[in-house]
Design a protein around this motif. Structure first.
Motif, short mmCIF file in Angstrom:
data_model
loop_
_atom_site.label_atom_id
_atom_site.label_comp_id
_atom_site.label_asym_id
_atom_site.label_seq_id
_atom_site.Cartn_x
_atom_site.Cartn_y
_atom_site.Cartn_z
N VAL A 279 -20.39 -48.16 -8.18
CA VAL A 279 -21.66 -48.88 -8.03
C VAL A 279 -21.51 -50.00 -7.01
O VAL A 279 -22.40 -50.23 -6.17
CB VAL A 279 -22.13 -49.43 -9.39
N GLU A 280 -20.38 -50.71 -7.06
CA GLU A 280 -20.15 -51.77 -6.07
C GLU A 280 -20.14 -51.20 -4.65
O GLU A 280 -20.71 -51.80 -3.73
CB GLU A 280 -18.82 -52.47 -6.33
N SER A 281 -19.52 -50.04 -4.47
CA SER A 281 -19.47 -49.45 -3.12
C SER A 281 -20.86 -49.11 -2.61
O SER A 281 -21.17 -49.29 -1.43
CB SER A 281 -18.57 -48.21 -3.12
N VAL A 282 -21.73 -48.62 -3.50
CA VAL A 282 -23.11 -48.31 -3.10
C VAL A 282 -23.88 -49.60 -2.83
O VAL A 282 -24.64 -49.71 -1.85
CB VAL A 282 -23.81 -47.46 -4.17
N ALA A 283 -23.69 -50.60 -3.68
CA ALA A 283 -24.35 -51.90 -3.47
C ALA A 283 -23.93 -52.49 -2.13
O ALA A 283 -24.75 -53.11 -1.42
CB ALA A 283 -24.00 -52.85 -4.61
N CYS A 284 -22.67 -52.29 -1.76
CA CYS A 284 -22.17 -52.79 -0.47
C CYS A 284 -22.88 -52.09 0.70
O CYS A 284 -23.26 -52.74 1.68
CB CYS A 284 -20.66 -52.57 -0.39
#
Length: 368
Positions: free
Chosen positions: A228-233
């Motif tokens: 999820v963090e990678s997509v948010a990034c």
């Protein structure tokens, strides 16, 4: 149960020769280093705070005017830090049971760290308690007063560290999720790193992982949060490239931590409160709305909306097509009208956020 009258001894007597600036008066977001430390201990509930001064002591006393602290003058400060440690211990009230030993050049320790040390002291029959982060010992140690005389009768060879090593079997390492226990400021570069860390107002990637581990979050949930963090990034970088500026540190920390309470009922609100209790209110606010969110379609895009959308684009540990995910959810809950209503609400919210992104970048939304 042990007695719990605990003091703090803050060592602020040295020359700061390697820094080429006077460490106690170096500025951070909410005051100088010495003010930050006194305020942290006071907010934690420590009433007996001893500040050992020497070099430029009058300036420190003037800066702390209005703070309820006891100043201890170490006229022998040129002999080194251990002389200041001894001087501070000598001045402790006889009714004090234990004390934190706090160097002024480690100024950003957190209340949660002090809380964990104090709780361990109350529960465990040990004499010395060290905070550890990523298996490394940091400051401040919490020391039982039964060792006062041993410290006072020791020579300066190796300082306090060498003295306490003798009591290794009577010590306990207490895991904390506070990188600042390891962050001193001997040189200008150290101070710059501390200042940047202070300005984030969000836990670092390392701290987020420690929080998840110490709260016993299962590995699959941690991996989900990382995706999820990678997509948010990706989403953040897209809007940022179009001139939209958000709090990236808080957003990424919220993504890493958003499912910390996933196994519990109302996990978004529970997780938000857990993170707020550590001291990260804005990160908690972002986490609170990652399941359900109200969208102002004409308003600017927010950190909450980016996390919400990123979470909807990840199923377990895999990035997925949003329509496919919501379509499957509707199929799985086809006999549950209330669930279908909630799924459609969430789907519409996600679509509204995508429209915002497309208005910002003037093109289609890509997230892989």
């Amino acid at each position: 149960m042990k007695k719990n009258r605990i003091a703090a001894i803050i060592i602020a007597a040295g020359y700061s020769s390697r820094m080429n600036s006077f460490k106690p008066l170096l500025k951070f977001e909410n005051g100088t280093a010495i003010e930050r430390l006194v305020d942290t201990y006071r907010r934690f509930g420590i009433e007996d705070i001893y500040v050992v001064v020497g070099h430029r002591g009058k300036e420190i006393i003037e800066k702390l005017k209005g703070f309820e602290v006891t100043f201890v003058l170490n006229e022998s400060y040129p002999q080194g830090m251990f002389s200041s440690i001894k001087k501070g211990i000598m001045e402790l009230d006889k009714d004090i049971d234990a004390f934190f030993m706090q160097p002024v050049d480690i100024p950003l320790i957190k209340i949660q760290t002090l809380e964990r040390l104090k709780n361990s002291y109350a529960r465990c029959d040990k004499g010395v308690f060290y905070p550890i982060f990523s298996e490394k010992k940091g400051h401040p140690p919490l020391i039982d007063c039964k060792y006062k005389d041993r410290i006072l009768n020791s020579n300066s060879d190796g300082g306090l560290k060498r003295v306490l090593e003798v009591f290794q079997e009577d010590s306990l390492c207490v895991p904390v999720f506070d990188k600042a226990i390891l962050m001193d400021m001997d040189k200008k570069e150290d101070y710059e790193k501390l200042s940047a860390y202070d300005q984030q107002n969000a836990p670092t990637k390392e701290e987020c992982l420690e929080i998840m581990v110490q709260y016993h979050v299962p590995d699959p949930i941690i991996k989900h949060c990382e995706v999820v963090e990678s997509v948010a990034c990706i989403i953040y970088n897209e809007v940022n490239s179009c001139g939209i500026y958000l709090n990236e540190h808080a957003l990424f920390a919220a993504a890493r931590l958003h499912d910390i309470a996933r196994k519990e009922k109302n996990h978004a609100l529970l997780g938000a409160n857990m993170i707020k209790s550590i001291g990260y209110d804005f990160v908690g606010d972002i986490i609170a709305s990652h399941m359900d969110i109200k969208i102002c379609e004409e308003g600017p895009i927010t950190e909450k909306e980016i996390l919400y959308l990123a979470d909807k684009l990840v199923k377990e540990e895999n990035i997925c097509e949003m329509d496919e995910r919501f379509g499957q959810a509707l199929q799985d809950n086809r006999d549950n009208p209330k669930a279908i209503e909630k799924i459609n609400e969430r789907w519409l919210a996600a679509k509204a956020i995508i429209k915002k992104i497309e208005r910002i970048n003037g093109k289609g939304f890509m997230y892989e």
